[in-house]
Design an enzyme around this catalytic site. Structure first.
Site, PDB file in Angstrom:
ATOM      1  N   CYS A  35       0.841  -1.190   0.000  1.00 16.23           N
ATOM      2  CA  CYS A  35       0.000   0.000   0.000  1.00 16.23           C
ATOM      3  C   CYS A  35       0.875   1.239   0.000  1.00 16.23           C
ATOM      4  CB  CYS A  35      -0.913   0.026   1.234  1.00 16.23           C
ATOM      5  SG  CYS A  35      -2.065  -1.358   1.330  1.00 16.23           S
ATOM      6  N   GLY A  83      -0.059  -0.059  -5.001  1.00 12.18           N
ATOM      7  CA  GLY A  83      -1.360  -0.697  -4.833  1.00 12.18           C
ATOM      8  C   GLY A  83      -2.314  -0.270  -5.917  1.00 12.18           C
ATOM      9  N   ASN A 142      -0.153   1.314   5.834  1.00 18.07           N
ATOM     10  CA  ASN A 142       0.661   0.428   4.999  1.00 18.07           C
ATOM     11  C   ASN A 142       1.373  -0.550   5.918  1.00 18.07           C
ATOM     12  OD1 ASN A 142       3.831   0.807   3.257  1.00 18.07           O
ATOM     13  ND2 ASN A 142       2.347  -0.831   3.092  1.00 18.07           N
ATOM     14  N   GLY A 143       1.090  -1.830   5.746  1.00 26.19           N
ATOM     15  CA  GLY A 143       1.736  -2.831   6.580  1.00 26.19           C
ATOM     16  C   GLY A 143       0.790  -3.958   6.913  1.00 26.19           C
ATOM     17  N   TYR A 203      12.682  -4.073  -5.169  1.00 25.30           N
ATOM     18  CA  TYR A 203      11.511  -4.239  -6.022  1.00 25.30           C
ATOM     19  C   TYR A 203      10.427  -3.195  -5.839  1.00 25.30           C
ATOM     20  CZ  TYR A 203       7.417  -6.709  -7.988  1.00 25.30           C
ATOM     21  OH  TYR A 203       6.311  -7.052  -8.698  1.00 25.30           O
ATOM     22  N   ASP A 222      16.319 -10.199 -14.311  1.00 24.81           N
ATOM     23  CA  ASP A 222      15.104  -9.739 -13.645  1.00 24.81           C
ATOM     24  C   ASP A 222      15.416  -9.575 -12.170  1.00 24.81           C
ATOM     25  OD1 ASP A 222      12.533  -8.868 -13.384  1.00 24.81           O
ATOM     26  OD2 ASP A 222      11.566 -10.769 -13.845  1.00 24.81           O
ATOM     27  N   ASP A 223      14.471  -8.940 -11.425  1.00 25.41           N
ATOM     28  CA  ASP A 223      14.760  -8.633 -10.033  1.00 25.41           C
ATOM     29  C   ASP A 223      14.316  -9.707  -9.059  1.00 25.41           C
ATOM     30  OD1 ASP A 223      12.062  -8.267 -10.189  1.00 25.41           O
ATOM     31  OD2 ASP A 223      12.038  -6.221  -9.430  1.00 25.41           O
ATOM     32  N   CYS A 264      15.053  -6.281   7.448  1.00 26.57           N
ATOM     33  CA  CYS A 264      14.329  -7.550   7.422  1.00 26.57           C
ATOM     34  C   CYS A 264      14.563  -8.200   6.066  1.00 26.57           C
ATOM     35  CB  CYS A 264      12.832  -7.341   7.649  1.00 26.57           C
ATOM     36  SG  CYS A 264      11.845  -8.854   7.467  1.00 26.57           S
ATOM     37  N   CYS A 284      11.966 -13.031   3.825  1.00 30.75           N
ATOM     38  CA  CYS A 284      11.502 -13.742   2.630  1.00 30.75           C
ATOM     39  C   CYS A 284      12.627 -14.548   1.995  1.00 30.75           C
ATOM     40  CB  CYS A 284      10.887 -12.771   1.626  1.00 30.75           C
ATOM     41  SG  CYS A 284      11.980 -11.425   1.120  1.00 30.75           S
TER      42      CYS A 284
END
Length: 488
Positions: free
Chosen positions: A18, A45, A125-126, A265, A369-370, A457, A460
């Site tokens: 968002c 978004g 946002n989050g 990204y 690509d990223d 962080c 992922c």
């Protein structure tokens, strides 16, 4: 939409989350500025958009709807949203489904079960990881809800808090929220902005004339002629009003965990994060990838547009290989739910990408690509390039392999859907049909970013979730499924 009739949304990467914006500016057309700021944040978004403004009578007026910013707002809408202050939001659903009720800004008053009567509008946002517990607590107090978004939980906690002042209510509520939240709140006379103590999602403070604004990214400032002052600090509350800026540090000493994927990204390449323009960061990622994982053979570097363009330029610079555009992107294709029919179905991705046989034919390609998540789009791109005559296709990705879901505001699929989960690079390459595949290492990411891992962080990639209470098995609909909601 049934499972066998997917939309032609070919984005295989993580979904944007968002974008938020807020401004206090009596001398400015605040709703129009908010509109253009949201226009600059549209990449964060595309499901819904909304603006809340306080008019001269002290009432908050909110307009929100499903669709892009340019679809939701017309000239007469902006004229109706007059006033001295406004907040805005663009949404991709990370908690709760894509319904009008979940669009933002959320507007709440104390209502049933409330203490002190107040009215606020809020954009967030989050993602809260303790949403279920907070929701249950509010329901026990008789507070009702009209959405399945965790953003309404924050709004309800603030609107019903017994503190006389909204600032004091935020100071009391903020430490109770677990997860990621870069949030703007508006009353009839002030705009408030605050971030979670780890600072997972971005939020920056800017100045326009003698007044102030906040936004998810600096690209929102560029479009309206504002200048960046600084980041809103993790755990900090910033208040904008007739007296200028007031700041208050609510939580101190927490472990910072800024999302490293913002660099890779999410944010626009012309945005600056922590003072660095991301176009340059992404170019460095390509250079480092060329150093770490040069292709065994290669005649030409091509990007997957647009996400792979900065990395491809960096890779070409470092490798000494020429670069060209072997894939042409149709930039006018948005999400469509019109099915192409059996005759066109196998060519569906060509609505977005079209290879150039004159460029790629007979060449050994290094395709940059990223990121790769599920691999569906990448697999089709490899197939299209081979059909266009490419001799070899070597995939190079300017991020480490994504193996774990995000619970802090990004929709990334489940572990089982991720192509890198449980597979080696060679196995992923075979799944994609590529001659070779290599990812940028995690140390390479931080070298490009110029930051320390302990302040970011990267769950992922690593599976190491920095916030206590994170459950890897949860998903964006877990809150929605946890209990039947009583509609307000």
């Amino acid at each position: 939409m049934t499972a066998d009739q997917p939309s032609l949304d070919h984005r295989d990467g993580p979904r944007d989350e968002c974008g938020v914006f807020g401004i206090y500016g009596p001398e400015h057309d605040v709703s129009r500025l908010t509109y253009f700021a949201l226009y600059a944040l549209q990449h964060r978004g595309q499901e819904s958009a909304g603006i809340a403004a306080a008019d001269a009578g002290g009432y908050i007026i909110t307009q929100r709807a499903l669709g892009l910013v340019s679809q939701v707002f017309k000239e007469h809408d902006l004229r109706a949203l007059g006033g001295d202050l406004a907040i805005g939001h663009v949404r991709y659903s990370t908690t709760g489904s894509n319904e009008w009720e979940n669009s933002q800004p959320v507007q709440r008053s104390a209502g049933a079960g409330g203490g002190n009567r107040r009215e606020i509008a809020l954009a967030h946002n989050g993602n809260l990881i303790n949403a279920v517990e907070l929701h249950a607590e509010l329901r026990e107090r008789g507070v009702t809800f009209s959405s399945t978004s965790d953003s309404e939980i924050i709004a309800a906690l603030l609107a019903t808090h017994p503190a006389e002042d909204v600032e004091d209510a935020i100071a009391a509520v903020l430490p109770r929220l677990q997860g990621a939240f870069s949030t703007v709140v508006m009353t009839k006379d002030r705009v408030y902005a605050f971030r979670d103590p780890a600072g997972v999602r971005p939020l920056v403070l800017g100045q326009i004339g003698s007044r102030y604004c906040v936004a998810s990214e600096t690209s929102a400032f560029d479009i309206i002629g504002a200048t960046r002052l600084r980041d809103v600090l993790p755990g900090e509350l910033v208040s904008l009003g007739p007296d200028g800026i007031r700041t208050r540090q609510i939580v101190e000493g927490a472990r910072e965990a800024f999302c490293v994927f913002e660099y890779i990204y999410f944010a626009r390449p012309d945005s600056r994060m922590r003072g660095t323009v991301l176009q340059a960061v992404r170019g460095r990622m390509g250079e480092i990838l060329a150093r770490e994982a040069p292709a065994p053979t290669g005649d030409l570097v091509i990007p997957v547009p647009d996400s792979g363009v900065p990395g491809a330029r960096g890779y070409a610079r470092a490798s000494g290989l020429p670069q060209d555009d072997g894939l042409i992107k149709n930039r006018y294709v948005a999400r469509t739910f019109i099915q192409p029919g059996q005759e066109l179905r196998k060519h569906g991705l060509r609505m977005k990408f079209n290879p150039l046989p004159e460029i790629v034919g007979g060449r050994r390609l290094v395709v940059v690509d990223d990121s790769i998540v599920r691999g569906n789009t990448t697999r089709q791109i490899v197939h299209m390039l081979r059909d266009a005559g490419a001799r070899e296709v070597h995939m190079r990705i300017t991020a480490p392999p994504i193996k774990h879901p995000c619970h802090y505001g990004i929709d990334m699929s489940t572990r089982e859907e991720m192509i890198a989960h449980g597979r080696t690079e060679q196995e992923v390459a075979a799944e994609l049909g590529a001659d070779s595949l290599a990812y940028l290492s995690l140390p390479g990411v931080y070298e490009a970013v110029g930051g320390r891992r302990e302040r970011h962080c990267d769950a992922c990639f690593s599976g190491e979730y920095p916030l206590a209470g994170t459950k890897e098995s949860s998903d964006k609909f877990a809150f929605e499924r946890s209990l039947p909601l009583v509609r307000a």
